[in-house]
Design a protein around this motif. Sequence first.
Motif, mmCIF file in Angstrom:
data_model
loop_
_atom_site.group_PDB
_atom_site.id
_atom_site.type_symbol
_atom_site.label_atom_id
_atom_site.label_comp_id
_atom_site.label_asym_id
_atom_site.label_seq_id
_atom_site.Cartn_x
_atom_site.Cartn_y
_atom_site.Cartn_z
ATOM 1 N N TYR A 182 0.858 -1.183 0.000
ATOM 2 C CA TYR A 182 0.000 0.000 0.000
ATOM 3 C C TYR A 182 0.897 1.236 0.000
ATOM 4 O O TYR A 182 1.741 1.406 0.885
ATOM 5 C CB TYR A 182 -0.920 0.012 1.217
ATOM 6 N N ALA A 183 0.714 2.078 -1.003
ATOM 7 C CA ALA A 183 1.564 3.253 -1.172
ATOM 8 C C ALA A 183 0.703 4.500 -1.309
ATOM 9 O O ALA A 183 -0.322 4.474 -2.000
ATOM 10 C CB ALA A 183 2.450 3.102 -2.407
ATOM 11 N N PRO A 184 1.116 5.605 -0.693
ATOM 12 C CA PRO A 184 0.366 6.852 -0.834
ATOM 13 C C PRO A 184 0.773 7.644 -2.071
ATOM 14 O O PRO A 184 0.406 8.809 -2.195
ATOM 15 C CB PRO A 184 0.705 7.606 0.455
ATOM 16 N N PHE A 185 1.536 7.031 -2.989
ATOM 17 C CA PHE A 185 1.992 7.710 -4.202
ATOM 18 C C PHE A 185 2.213 6.677 -5.303
ATOM 19 O O PHE A 185 2.421 5.488 -5.041
ATOM 20 C CB PHE A 185 3.284 8.493 -3.949
ATOM 21 N N GLU A 186 2.162 7.145 -6.544
ATOM 22 C CA GLU A 186 2.250 6.264 -7.712
ATOM 23 C C GLU A 186 3.590 5.543 -7.820
ATOM 24 O O GLU A 186 3.663 4.443 -8.379
ATOM 25 C CB GLU A 186 1.991 7.067 -8.989
ATOM 26 N N ARG A 187 4.664 6.146 -7.318
ATOM 27 C CA ARG A 187 5.982 5.521 -7.440
ATOM 28 C C ARG A 187 6.002 4.113 -6.836
ATOM 29 O O ARG A 187 6.791 3.251 -7.231
ATOM 30 C CB ARG A 187 7.041 6.387 -6.749
ATOM 31 N N GLY A 188 5.141 3.877 -5.869
ATOM 32 C CA GLY A 188 5.101 2.570 -5.230
ATOM 33 C C GLY A 188 4.804 1.432 -6.187
ATOM 34 O O GLY A 188 5.121 0.270 -5.893
ATOM 35 N N ARG A 189 4.236 1.729 -7.339
ATOM 36 C CA ARG A 189 3.905 0.672 -8.304
ATOM 37 C C ARG A 189 5.145 -0.028 -8.847
ATOM 38 O O ARG A 189 5.044 -1.092 -9.459
ATOM 39 C CB ARG A 189 3.071 1.237 -9.452
ATOM 40 N N MET A 190 6.317 0.554 -8.627
ATOM 41 C CA MET A 190 7.548 -0.065 -9.114
ATOM 42 C C MET A 190 7.746 -1.474 -8.540
ATOM 43 O O MET A 190 8.403 -2.316 -9.151
ATOM 44 C CB MET A 190 8.760 0.794 -8.755
ATOM 45 N N PHE A 191 7.160 -1.756 -7.383
ATOM 46 C CA PHE A 191 7.431 -3.035 -6.738
ATOM 47 C C PHE A 191 6.744 -4.214 -7.425
ATOM 48 O O PHE A 191 7.198 -5.351 -7.300
ATOM 49 C CB PHE A 191 7.071 -2.973 -5.262
ATOM 50 N N ALA A 198 6.245 -7.490 -5.253
ATOM 51 C CA ALA A 198 4.902 -7.459 -4.681
ATOM 52 C C ALA A 198 3.940 -8.074 -5.680
ATOM 53 O O ALA A 198 4.112 -7.935 -6.908
ATOM 54 C CB ALA A 198 4.474 -6.029 -4.347
ATOM 55 N N ASP A 199 2.939 -8.753 -5.165
ATOM 56 C CA ASP A 199 1.906 -9.308 -6.046
ATOM 57 C C ASP A 199 0.956 -8.225 -6.522
ATOM 58 O O ASP A 199 0.367 -8.332 -7.596
ATOM 59 C CB ASP A 199 1.128 -10.396 -5.297
ATOM 60 N N GLU A 200 0.817 -7.192 -5.711
ATOM 61 C CA GLU A 200 -0.108 -6.106 -6.054
ATOM 62 C C GLU A 200 0.318 -4.855 -5.310
ATOM 63 O O GLU A 200 0.842 -4.931 -4.192
ATOM 64 C CB GLU A 200 -1.537 -6.501 -5.658
ATOM 65 N N VAL A 201 0.119 -3.701 -5.924
ATOM 66 C CA VAL A 201 0.331 -2.415 -5.259
ATOM 67 C C VAL A 201 -0.972 -1.638 -5.312
ATOM 68 O O VAL A 201 -1.572 -1.476 -6.377
ATOM 69 C CB VAL A 201 1.456 -1.599 -5.924
ATOM 70 N N CYS A 202 -1.419 -1.174 -4.159
ATOM 71 C CA CYS A 202 -2.624 -0.360 -4.060
ATOM 72 C C CYS A 202 -2.217 1.061 -3.677
ATOM 73 O O CYS A 202 -1.579 1.256 -2.645
ATOM 74 C CB CYS A 202 -3.576 -0.925 -3.014
ATOM 75 N N VAL A 203 -2.566 2.011 -4.499
ATOM 76 C CA VAL A 203 -2.302 3.413 -4.198
ATOM 77 C C VAL A 203 -3.540 3.987 -3.515
ATOM 78 O O VAL A 203 -4.632 3.965 -4.091
ATOM 79 C CB VAL A 203 -1.948 4.205 -5.464
ATOM 80 N N TYR A 204 -3.384 4.454 -2.289
ATOM 81 C CA TYR A 204 -4.526 4.929 -1.522
ATOM 82 C C TYR A 204 -4.399 6.425 -1.261
ATOM 83 O O TYR A 204 -3.298 6.979 -1.239
ATOM 84 C CB TYR A 204 -4.650 4.165 -0.205
ATOM 85 N N ALA A 205 -5.532 7.069 -1.044
ATOM 86 C CA ALA A 205 -5.557 8.515 -0.860
ATOM 87 C C ALA A 205 -5.549 8.933 0.604
ATOM 88 O O ALA A 205 -5.174 10.050 0.932
ATOM 89 C CB ALA A 205 -6.788 9.104 -1.552
#
Length: 334
Positions: A41-50, A56-63
């Motif tokens: 779970y990442a508060p920013f789009e950059r986290g999708r790199m994982f 990571a099996d999945e990255v969720c960007v939350y607000a």
Amino acid sequence: MTKARGGTAVFLQNRDFFGAMVVHVPLLETLRRLTGPLVVYAPFERGRMFTAIGLADEVCVYAGAGGALWSDLRERKFERIVLLRPQSFGLTALISTAGATRTLGYATALSKLVFTRTIRRNTQIYRARNYMDLVAGEAPPVSFAAAIEALAARSSATAEHAFVLMPCGSEERKLWGERNFVELALALKREHSDARFVLVLGGTEARYAELFRDAGLAECTTSLIDKSLADIAVAVRAARAVVANDCGPSHVAQLAGVPTVLVFGNWDGAARTRIAEWFDPRPGARCLTTAEPGSITDLAVTRVLEAVQAVVRDPATPGVTVAVPSRTGTTRRE
């Protein structure tokens, strides 16, 4: 879309820059080996790199820590949730009622009451080590070097036994400077006639390749421009030594355990505070900064060359931070 159930959720710290992402690699490599999916779970789009690099099996960007996030966590029924954001009271409260069997985070007045495991957040040790301390006992720990090895295995790139130079960085005050990196390469070439160089660069830093060409180093220099984290890991693991600014890719070298020399800016006199959390004083590592506040470009090439020679000569020597005067004076080691 059916959401993955069980497994582990990790809430990244709210630091949206590349280096802060890289120091998560050993933590995620450890947790991904547990049963069940690993969701970041990442508060920013950059986290999708994982997801792109297989960590990571999945990255969720939350607000924010609202009802939608709470419902998502309840639906997934995670075995464990790891929170790396101790200053977020809202996330701590939300996660404590999200139904996970185990909840882990840094100690705060609230988390100590409602989480199943808390530890003190220690800003006096390398941040990646503090992450690993938090999940101690959850899974057999993956060493830093093994985590980078696993990352490199996801790349098809090849590498050479070269001096890997990282003049990159997003903040001018952290950059040792074009002239210094070129002079260092020329000095290393004089010391080692067979020396080759790999430049790790961002998309706006291609000028370094031109500077090395103008200095007569084109035939012994390769440039990696905007390459993936896995490709950088391949180059670093094969390195004769790495010399880097305080930048994101430098953490690949720190984690890989190869001979490494870092240069840290001391523009405000607070370099030691930053170094404590962003430099790992493991064997074969040197961190250089200036003893007095000022520009890091004033750190003499001869000082960096001496440090490179030391780590190449004895990669097992204990890691240290060295505060040197800009050009003359007494050197202090810590």
